[in-house]
Design a protein around this motif. Structure first.
Motif, PDB file in Angstrom:
ATOM      1  N   GLY A  22      -3.595 129.172   3.273  1.00  0.00           N
ATOM      2  CA  GLY A  22      -4.244 129.542   2.254  1.00  0.00           C
ATOM      3  C   GLY A  22      -5.365 130.701   3.199  1.00  0.00           C
ATOM      4  N   PRO A  23      -6.447 130.866   2.896  1.00  0.00           N
ATOM      5  CA  PRO A  23      -7.165 131.396   4.211  1.00  0.00           C
ATOM      6  C   PRO A  23      -7.431 131.209   5.554  1.00  0.00           C
ATOM      7  N   VAL A  24      -6.648 130.253   6.010  1.00  0.00           N
ATOM      8  CA  VAL A  24      -6.757 130.350   7.304  1.00  0.00           C
ATOM      9  C   VAL A  24      -5.376 130.464   8.099  1.00  0.00           C
ATOM     10  N   SER A  25      -5.238 131.131   9.168  1.00  0.00           N
ATOM     11  CA  SER A  25      -4.639 132.031  10.084  1.00  0.00           C
ATOM     12  C   SER A  25      -4.725 131.369  11.461  1.00  0.00           C
ATOM     13  N   VAL A  26      -3.553 131.334  12.051  1.00  0.00           N
ATOM     14  CA  VAL A  26      -4.069 131.198  13.797  1.00  0.00           C
ATOM     15  C   VAL A  26      -2.433 131.769  13.923  1.00  0.00           C
ATOM     16  N   GLU A  27      -2.546 131.359  16.086  1.00  0.00           N
ATOM     17  CA  GLU A  27      -1.751 132.200  16.228  1.00  0.00           C
ATOM     18  C   GLU A  27      -1.201 131.071  17.142  1.00  0.00           C
ATOM     19  N   GLY A  32       4.113 125.468  21.907  1.00  0.00           N
ATOM     20  CA  GLY A  32       3.205 125.164  20.493  1.00  0.00           C
ATOM     21  C   GLY A  32       2.186 123.587  21.504  1.00  0.00           C
ATOM     22  N   THR A  33       1.490 124.639  22.689  1.00  0.00           N
ATOM     23  CA  THR A  33       0.024 123.497  23.085  1.00  0.00           C
ATOM     24  C   THR A  33      -0.881 124.699  22.610  1.00  0.00           C
ATOM     25  N   ALA A  34      -1.136 125.521  21.730  1.00  0.00           N
ATOM     26  CA  ALA A  34      -2.342 126.441  21.579  1.00  0.00           C
ATOM     27  C   ALA A  34      -2.323 126.771  20.300  1.00  0.00           C
ATOM     28  N   LEU A  35      -3.582 126.868  19.337  1.00  0.00           N
ATOM     29  CA  LEU A  35      -3.376 127.939  18.971  1.00  0.00           C
ATOM     30  C   LEU A  35      -4.553 129.137  18.871  1.00  0.00           C
ATOM     31  N   ARG A  36      -4.532 130.201  18.804  1.00  0.00           N
ATOM     32  CA  ARG A  36      -5.202 131.680  19.108  1.00  0.00           C
ATOM     33  C   ARG A  36      -5.875 132.423  18.125  1.00  0.00           C
ATOM     34  N   ASN A  37      -6.748 133.188  17.986  1.00  0.00           N
ATOM     35  CA  ASN A  37      -7.008 133.661  17.218  1.00  0.00           C
ATOM     36  C   ASN A  37      -7.028 133.426  15.494  1.00  0.00           C
ATOM     37  N   ILE A  38      -7.622 131.806  15.528  1.00  0.00           N
ATOM     38  CA  ILE A  38      -7.847 131.184  14.760  1.00  0.00           C
ATOM     39  C   ILE A  38      -8.913 132.338  13.436  1.00  0.00           C
ATOM     40  N   ALA A  39      -8.465 132.620  12.103  1.00  0.00           N
ATOM     41  CA  ALA A  39      -9.092 133.038  11.063  1.00  0.00           C
ATOM     42  C   ALA A  39      -9.664 132.471  10.308  1.00  0.00           C
ATOM     43  N   PHE A  40     -10.597 132.591   9.303  1.00  0.00           N
ATOM     44  CA  PHE A  40     -10.965 131.843   7.981  1.00  0.00           C
ATOM     45  C   PHE A  40     -11.139 133.440   6.957  1.00  0.00           C
ATOM     46  N   ASP A  41     -10.243 134.085   5.898  1.00  0.00           N
ATOM     47  CA  ASP A  41     -11.316 135.189   5.162  1.00  0.00           C
ATOM     48  C   ASP A  41     -10.943 135.711   6.164  1.00  0.00           C
ATOM     49  N   GLY A  42      -9.995 136.174   6.679  1.00  0.00           N
ATOM     50  CA  GLY A  42     -10.299 137.124   7.620  1.00  0.00           C
ATOM     51  C   GLY A  42     -11.036 137.713   9.358  1.00  0.00           C
ATOM     52  N   ILE A  99      -2.489 122.019  10.304  1.00  0.00           N
ATOM     53  CA  ILE A  99      -3.835 123.471   9.769  1.00  0.00           C
ATOM     54  C   ILE A  99      -2.930 123.437   7.812  1.00  0.00           C
ATOM     55  N   SER A 100      -4.391 123.170   7.133  1.00  0.00           N
ATOM     56  CA  SER A 100      -4.307 123.117   5.469  1.00  0.00           C
ATOM     57  C   SER A 100      -5.271 124.555   5.466  1.00  0.00           C
ATOM     58  N   PRO A 101      -4.766 124.791   3.767  1.00  0.00           N
ATOM     59  CA  PRO A 101      -6.588 125.529   3.578  1.00  0.00           C
ATOM     60  C   PRO A 101      -7.864 125.444   3.791  1.00  0.00           C
ATOM     61  N   LYS A 102      -8.042 124.043   4.316  1.00  0.00           N
ATOM     62  CA  LYS A 102      -9.742 124.108   4.563  1.00  0.00           C
ATOM     63  C   LYS A 102      -9.700 124.000   5.736  1.00  0.00           C
ATOM     64  N   GLY A 103      -9.378 123.554   6.501  1.00  0.00           N
ATOM     65  CA  GLY A 103      -9.700 123.326   8.036  1.00  0.00           C
ATOM     66  C   GLY A 103      -8.425 123.268   9.246  1.00  0.00           C
ATOM     67  N   ILE A 104      -8.243 122.693  10.224  1.00  0.00           N
ATOM     68  CA  ILE A 104      -7.579 122.015  10.875  1.00  0.00           C
ATOM     69  C   ILE A 104      -7.697 120.700  12.159  1.00  0.00           C
ATOM     70  N   VAL A 224      -9.716 116.670  17.495  1.00  0.00           N
ATOM     71  CA  VAL A 224     -10.644 117.029  16.819  1.00  0.00           C
ATOM     72  C   VAL A 224     -10.376 117.836  15.348  1.00  0.00           C
ATOM     73  N   ARG A 225     -11.047 117.983  14.506  1.00  0.00           N
ATOM     74  CA  ARG A 225     -10.916 118.123  13.599  1.00  0.00           C
ATOM     75  C   ARG A 225     -12.320 118.896  13.570  1.00  0.00           C
ATOM     76  N   ILE A 226     -11.207 120.277  12.471  1.00  0.00           N
ATOM     77  CA  ILE A 226     -12.699 121.437  12.348  1.00  0.00           C
ATOM     78  C   ILE A 226     -12.395 121.972  10.612  1.00  0.00           C
ATOM     79  N   ALA A 227     -13.346 121.591  10.365  1.00  0.00           N
ATOM     80  CA  ALA A 227     -13.640 122.350   8.623  1.00  0.00           C
ATOM     81  C   ALA A 227     -14.364 123.253   8.335  1.00  0.00           C
ATOM     82  N   PHE A 228     -13.554 124.640   7.667  1.00  0.00           N
ATOM     83  CA  PHE A 228     -13.951 125.646   6.973  1.00  0.00           C
ATOM     84  C   PHE A 228     -14.929 125.306   5.531  1.00  0.00           C
ATOM     85  N   LYS A 229     -15.233 126.336   5.803  1.00  0.00           N
ATOM     86  CA  LYS A 229     -15.826 126.490   4.148  1.00  0.00           C
ATOM     87  C   LYS A 229     -16.391 127.901   3.661  1.00  0.00           C
ATOM     88  N   ALA A 230     -16.595 128.282   3.144  1.00  0.00           N
ATOM     89  CA  ALA A 230     -16.921 129.481   2.584  1.00  0.00           C
ATOM     90  C   ALA A 230     -17.956 129.754   2.571  1.00  0.00           C
TER      91      ALA A 230
END
Length: 591
Positions: A22-27, A32-42, A99-104, A224-230
Motif C-alpha cells: 500500500g502506501p508503505v515502501s521500503v528498501e 535481510g537485516t535492514a530496511l532503508r528509506n521507509i516511506a509513507f505516501d512518498g 510490512i503492512s499498509p499501516k506500518g511495520i 519494534v512496532r511502527i504505525a503510520f496514519k495519514a
C-alpha cells in the motif's frame, strides 16, 4: 504468525530490493537485516530500521544471510537468520520484519552458546532528517509517564530522548507516527554528529556499563512496532528549479599527510604539485615511535606551505611533544598548528612557543567530539575532521552524509562563535576511533577504502566541499595527498578526486555558491565565479541518476568525470543536464 496466501521469494543478491505494501515502501538490504528509506505516501519517514551487532570497540559485525520474502494480498513478511564466531564471541541471530499498509513490525532474537561481548546488539530505528527535524514529540517512558520534546534543530551533543517505551510525532508533511519498543529501554541520539542524515533510537542506554556480555545460553529478544496514519494531503507540486542556498568564498584546499606515511617519492611528487594545493597538512601522533625524525624527513622533502596537526588527547607530557616539534621546525613557519583534543595548558604552551602562528583547537576525530567537548580559549580557529562511514560503509550512507552539513556548520558557529573554521582531513574511513575501549583499538585506523580512486569518492568529496561553503570556513583538508587513501595514486596518476581538486584548488578565494534542487535532496552544485566566467561542478550523491535544471545563463558542453579525468561532450548543456548516480559533471559558462 504465518500470512495467508503466501508467495516465497529470495532477495536479489548485492542490491537493495524495493518492496511496498500500500502506501508503505521500503528498501531491503541484501542480508535481510535492514530496511532503508521507509516511506509513507512518498515521504521518507525513517532512514532505516535494522538489526545490528557491534563488538566491544563499536565495530559493526557482518551479518550474512539469504532472506526469505513472503507476500500476501497486501502485506510482506521478511525473515533472515545466521550465526557466526567472532573475536568477541559466538552469536546466533534471527530477524523478522512484517510490512503492512499501516506500518511495520520488527522482531529480533539472539543467543550465544559461549558468551558474546558487545556494546550494542539489537534493533535500531533511524528517523529521517527531513521528515523529523524540529517536529514535536511525545515520549512515553518505561514507567508509563509521558513528556513532550522535539527533534533537535541544532545538533544535540547528547541524547535528546531517554528512557523510552514509545515515541509519537508527526512528520513535516503531517503523517502521524507511533513507535513502540519492547525487550529493552531505548533512547535517541542525534546522528548528524557523525554526518548521518537521521536521528537514531537504539538500546541499551549508554548510561549502563559497556561493553556488556550476552551470557552463555542467554536469549535476548526485542520488538519494534511502527504505525503510520495519514495526515493532511501533501501538495502535488514538485519544485524542480535550481536555487542558490548560500554564497561565500571558496576555501583553500589542502591535503593531509600523516608523518607515518612515506615521504612523497619521484613518482607522485609531480602529481602532487599538479593538484595546486594551498598546503600539505602533516599529521603527528606522538605515540608513534620515531615521529619526530619522520616529521623532520617530511619537512625536508615538502616545499611550500605546510600545516601541522598534532594529536594530544591524553598526553600529560604535552610540553615535551610541542617543544620537540619546535626543534624540528627549526624556524619554519606553518600556516597553522592544530593541537587536537588538547587541554588549555597545552594551547597556552603552544601560544608561547609560536606567538605569530595561528593555533587551532578542537579535535582530530569527528564532529561529535567537538560538539560534546569544550573548546579551549585563546585559539585562532576551531577544527574537526569528518568521515561518512562511522555507522555503515555502503554507498548510500556515503551519499546521505552531505545532507546534514549545513546543520553541522550552524552548530559549529554556536559552539565557536566568531572563530574561523578549518575542517579536515575529509576521509572515507575513520583515521582512528576515539570511542574504542582499548588503547590499541583507539589508535587503529580503518584500512583503505576500495572506492578511494573511483568517481564515487569524487562525488562524495564534491558534495562535502559544497556543503562546507561558509564565510568562516577558510581551509578544507581533503583526503591524503597520495597513496591508497590519497588524491594521487601510487603510479603518479591523479585519482578522479585528484582531477576534481586540481580544478577547484586554483579557484580558492573566488565567490562560490551552493546550488540545490528540492526534488533531488542529494544533488549538489558548486557554482564558482572565476575571472574568466562562471564554472559549475555538479554531483548526484546517490545511485539514481538525476535530470537537473541549470542556473540561468549560457552553458558550454559538459565535461564528465571518469577514472582518468574529465571528458568533454560535443553539445552545449542548454538549460538541463543529466547527472549519473554518483557522477560528477563540470560545466563552464559559454563565451
Amino acid at each position: 504468525m504465518p500470512l495467508a496466501t503466501q508467495r516465497h521469494e529470495a532477495a536479489e543478491a548485492g542490491q537493495p530490493l524495493r518492496l511496498s505494501a500500500g502506501p508503505v515502501s521500503v528498501e531491503l538490504n541484501p542480508s535481510g537485516t535492514a530496511l532503508r528509506n521507509i516511506a509513507f505516501d512518498g515521504e521518507v519517514v525513517l532512514r532505516g530500521l535494522a538489526f545490528v551487532a557491534r563488538d566491544e570497540n563499536w565495530g559493526t559485525l557482518p551479518l550474512a544471510a539469504a532472506p526469505q520474502i513472503r507476500r500476501s494480498e497486501d502485506s510482506i513478511e521478511i525473515e533472515a537468520s545466521g550465526e557466526g564466531d567472532h573475536p568477541n564471541g559466538d552469536l546466533s541471530w534471527h530477524v523478522l520484519f512484517r510490512i503492512s499498509p499501516k506500518g511495520i513490525e520488527a522482531r529480533s532474537a539472539v543467543r550465544s552458546s559461549r558468551g558474546f561481548l558487545t556494546n550494542r546488539t539489537g534493533l535500531v530505528v533511524l528517523h529521517g532528517l527531513a521528515a523529523c527535524r524540529g517536529q514535536e514529540v511525545v515520549v512515553t517512558h518505561a514507567d508509563g509517564r509521558s513528556t513532550h520534546a522535539a527533534f533537535p534543530v541544532q545538533i544535540s551533543p547528547h541524547q535528546p530522548f531517554m528512557d523510552m517505551a514509545a515515541l509519537a510525532h508527526r512528520t513535516a508533511r503531517g503523517t502521524a507516527v507511533l513507535i513502540a519498543f519492547e525487550g529493552e529501554v531505548f533512547e535517541t541520539e542525534d546522528q548528524r554528529n557523525w554526518t548521518d542524515a537521521s536521528y537514531k533510537t537504539y538500546s541499551r542506554p549508554l548510561a549502563l556499563p559497556f561493553p556488556y556480555r550476552i551470557g552463555a545460553g542467554e536469549a535476548v529478544e526485542q520488538n519494534v512496532r511502527i504505525a503510520f496514519k495519514a495526515g493532511a494531503a501533501a501538495s502535488g507540486t514538485i519544485e524542480t528549479q535550481s536555487r542558490i542556498d548560500k554564497a561565500a568564498l571558496l576555501p583553500r584546499l589542502e591535503a593531509g599527510l600523516p608523518v607515518v606515511r612515506p615521504v612523497p617519492d619521484q613518482a607522485v611528487a609531480p602529481a602532487i604539485k599538479e593538484l595546486s594545493l594551498h598546503a600539505i597538512a602533516l599529521e603527528i601522533d606522538p605515540d608513534e615511535p620515531g615521529w619526530a625524525d619522520k616529521l623532520a624527513g617530511h619537512l625536508a622533502a615538502i616545499p611550500g606551505n605546510i600545516r601541522l596537526n598534532c594529536r594530544l588527547r591524553g598526553h600529560t607530557d604535552y610540553a615535551t611533544v610541542l617543544e620537540a616539534i619546535d626543534r624540528v621546525l627549526s624556524g619554519r613557519k606553518p600556516l597553522g598548528i592544530s593541537v587536537w583534543d588538547a587541554a588549555q595548558e597545552a594551547v597556552d604552551h603552544a601560544r608561547r612557543l609560536w606567538p605569530d602562528t595561528p593555533i587551532g583547537g578542537g579535535t582530530g576525530a569527528f564532529f561529535t567530539e567537538l560538539n560534546r567537548g569544550t573548546l579551549p580559549s585563546r585559539i585562532d580557529y576551531a577544527t574537526w575532521t569528518t568521515n561518512p562511514t562511522v555507522h555503515a560503509s555502503d554507498d548510500d550512507t556515503l551519499g546521505e552524509s552531505i545532507e546534514p552539513l549545513a546543520d553541522i556548520l550552524a552548530t559549529a558557529h554556536a559552539k565557536a562563535p566568531g572563530l574561523d573554521l578549518v575542517v579536515g582531513p575529509l576521509t572515507l574511513g575513520m583515521r582512528f576511533n576515539p570511542n574504542a575501549t582499548s588503547p590499541e583499538a583507539r589508535r587503529a585506523e580503518a584500512p583503505p577504502d576500495p572506492r578511494q580512486h573511483t568517481v564515487l569518492a569524487a562525488s562524495w568529496l564534491l558534495g562535502t566541499i559544497a556543503g562546507f561553503i561558509d564565510a568562516a570556513v577558510k581551509d578544507l583538508i581533503v583526503f591524503e595527498a597520495a597513496g591508497p587513501k590519497g588524491l594521487v595514486q601510487a603510479d603518479g596518476l591523479l585519482s578522479p578526486s585528484g582531477h576534481l581538486v586540481s580544478r577547484l584548488a586554483p579557484l580558492a578565494g573566488c565567490k562560490a555558491e551552493i546550488v540545490t534542487w528540492a526534488h533531488e535532496p542529494r544533488a549538489r552544485g558548486l557554482l564558482v565565479h572565476t575571472p574568466e566566467g562562471r564554472v559549475l561542478a555538479l554531483t548526484q550523491a546517490r545511485a539514481a541518476p538525476a535530470s537537473l535544471v541549470l542556473p540561468e545563463g549560457r552553458w558550454a558542453a559538459p565535461e564528465r568525470l571518469h577514472l582518468k579525468g574529465f571528458t568533454a561532450g560535443s553539445q552545449q548543456a542548454g538549460g538541463m543536464i543529466d547527472v549519473d548516480g554518483f557522477g560528477v559533471v563540470w560545466v563552464a559558462e559559454a563565451n
